[in-house]
Design an enzyme around this catalytic site. Structure first.
Site, PDB file in Angstrom:
ATOM      1  N   ASP A 176       0.826  -1.205   0.000  1.00  0.00           N
ATOM      2  CA  ASP A 176       0.000   0.000   0.000  1.00  0.00           C
ATOM      3  C   ASP A 176       0.861   1.256   0.000  1.00  0.00           C
ATOM      4  O   ASP A 176       0.590   2.218  -0.726  1.00  0.00           O
ATOM      5  CB  ASP A 176      -0.901   0.016   1.240  1.00  0.00           C
ATOM      6  CG  ASP A 176      -2.041  -0.978   1.148  1.00  0.00           C
ATOM      7  OD1 ASP A 176      -2.701  -1.033   0.100  1.00  0.00           O
ATOM      8  OD2 ASP A 176      -2.279  -1.704   2.133  1.00  0.00           O
ATOM      9  N   SER A 177       1.884   1.251   0.839  1.00  0.00           N
ATOM     10  CA  SER A 177       2.724   2.445   0.971  1.00  0.00           C
ATOM     11  C   SER A 177       3.503   2.731  -0.302  1.00  0.00           C
ATOM     12  O   SER A 177       3.628   3.889  -0.721  1.00  0.00           O
ATOM     13  CB  SER A 177       3.687   2.278   2.156  1.00  0.00           C
ATOM     14  OG  SER A 177       2.973   2.109   3.367  1.00  0.00           O
TER      15      SER A 177
END
Length: 404
Positions: A176-177
């Site tokens: 996600d990051s």
């Protein structure tokens, strides 16, 4: 460490961002833009808000310690995007924004009448940032895609962990990051393009592709030589010495001395300078071929020294080395303090709340943490009244009907 948040406007202070979606991939992109001054207006579901308000591996009195970080520098506005009136309000907000970020499953925004083509028709200079598991096109686009699945598909899960065990994961939401970081890069590139052409565009950031972008030469290695990277534990194959080694007190230190000149410094410190010219270890390739025996020799030496004394000697000799840090180590380290790597931000419930500071550091237009993540709907009156011109009675009626 800063005791108070700074008030630097930041280099993106002339940008207004509407952040839609939830959890991490889209909102982390919003956090990064907000860190550098963008006005980020986060649209949240009335009553519940972003699930990140409840998420986190550790909580304080049932309250998330992650939310104040990922929602920092943002304004919280409630808006029911599943209601036609909420969709209308969202379009009005987007009409006055530079950027809209969303990370719903592809097709969701279109069902709400908020797809890119519809928004672009009304707002040609709009930059729309879409973060999803598989991207906006291709056969997998409609699938639900979480960060963990993107990590698996992008290759990093297969190569992480010990070779005799199932694939492991890092202790953070890496996929996600990464997708959010690449979405931010794409956003800034699109802003630059718009400054020259007045044209907006779509930024499509897929989690699996963001992970794949980190996989170095994995693809050509397989295509050209048939080599498949495997899990290798704490080392990289053929890169030696670069590992974690024991000390007399039981602590572990990481030493990275795989470059020829650095290896020579290490062997001199070990009292075995002849190893640097020994044909078995004199080159990068030779050391890589004898990684195990080399690590064993270094471990025998490090195990006779206390960690503090060993690290000081390594640093003095110019050999890269360090401890494996925990959060406690970070708070105690003078380098973190000198560079203000940890900021302390005022919070109404937690008091002075520490969190990682803005990176990277800009010499003329630094970013800043102006406030922690806000309460749900904290900025409804400011945005709906000040930006859209709704009066208090209208706002109250919309709230009563469940739109806000």
């Amino acid at each position: 460490m800063s005791a108070e948040p700074t008030t630097s406007p930041g280099p993106l202070a002339d940008l207004r961002v509407i952040e839609m979606g939830q959890l991490l991939a889209g909102p982390f992109c919003g956090q990064l833009l907000g860190d550098f001054g963008a006005e980020v207006i986060k649209l949240e579901a009335p009553g519940s808000g972003d699930p990140m308000r409840q998420w986190g591996r550790e909580q304080s009195d049932g309250k998330s310690l992650w939310w104040p970080v990922v929602a920092r520098n943002k304004k919280s506005v409630t808006c029911n995007l599943r209601d036609p009136e909420g969709q209308r309000l969202a379009r009005e907000l987007i009409a006055q924004a530079d950027i809209v970020i969303e990370n719903f499953r592809p097709g969701t925004m279109e069902r709400w009448g908020l797809g890119y083509e519809a928004l672009r028709a009304e707002h040609p200079s709009l930059i729309m940032v879409r973060v999803s598991g598989y991207g906006q096109t291709g056969p997998y686009a409609p699938r639900a895609g979480y960060g963990s699945i993107g990590e698996a598909m992008g290759g990093i899960r297969y190569t992480t962990g010990d070779p005799d065990r199932a694939p492991a994961r890092t202790g953070i939401s890496l996929g996600d990051s990464l997708a959010a970081v690449f979405a931010t890069i794409g956003t800034l590139a699109a802003v630059h393009h718009r400054a020259r052409t007045s044209q907006g565009q779509l930024v499509d950031s897929a989690i699996y592709e963001a992970v794949l972008a980190m996989m170095e030469s994995l693809l050509p290695e397989y295509a050209i030589t048939g080599y498949q990277r495997e899990r290798t534990g704490s080392v990289l194959p053929n890169v030696a010495p670069s590992n974690v080694y024991p000390t007399a007190g039981g602590e572990m230190v990481l030493i990275a001395a795989n470059q020829d000149t650095v290896f020579a410094r290490l062997t001199a410190l070990m009292g075995r300078p002849e190893l640097a010219t020994d044909e078995r270890y004199a080159t990068h390739t030779a050391r890589g071929a004898r990684m195990t025996e080399l690590d064993e020799s270094i471990a025998d030496w490090t195990a006779t020294h206390e960690a503090e004394e060993l690290l000081q000697r390594l640093h003095d000799a110019g050999v890269p080395a360090g401890r494996i840090y925990t959060a406690r180590d970070m708070f105690a380290d003078p380098h973190f303090a000198a560079r203000e790597a940890i900021a302390r931000v005022a919070h109404p419930e937690f008091g002075e709340l520490p969190m990682h500071n803005v990176v990277p550091k800009l010499s003329l237009t630094p970013g800043s943490i102006r406030h922690a993540g806000p309460a749900l709907g904290a900025h409804n009156a400011e945005i709906y009244s000040g930006l859209l011109g709704l009066d208090a009675a209208r706002i109250a009626k919309l709230a009563e009907s469940g739109v806000l």
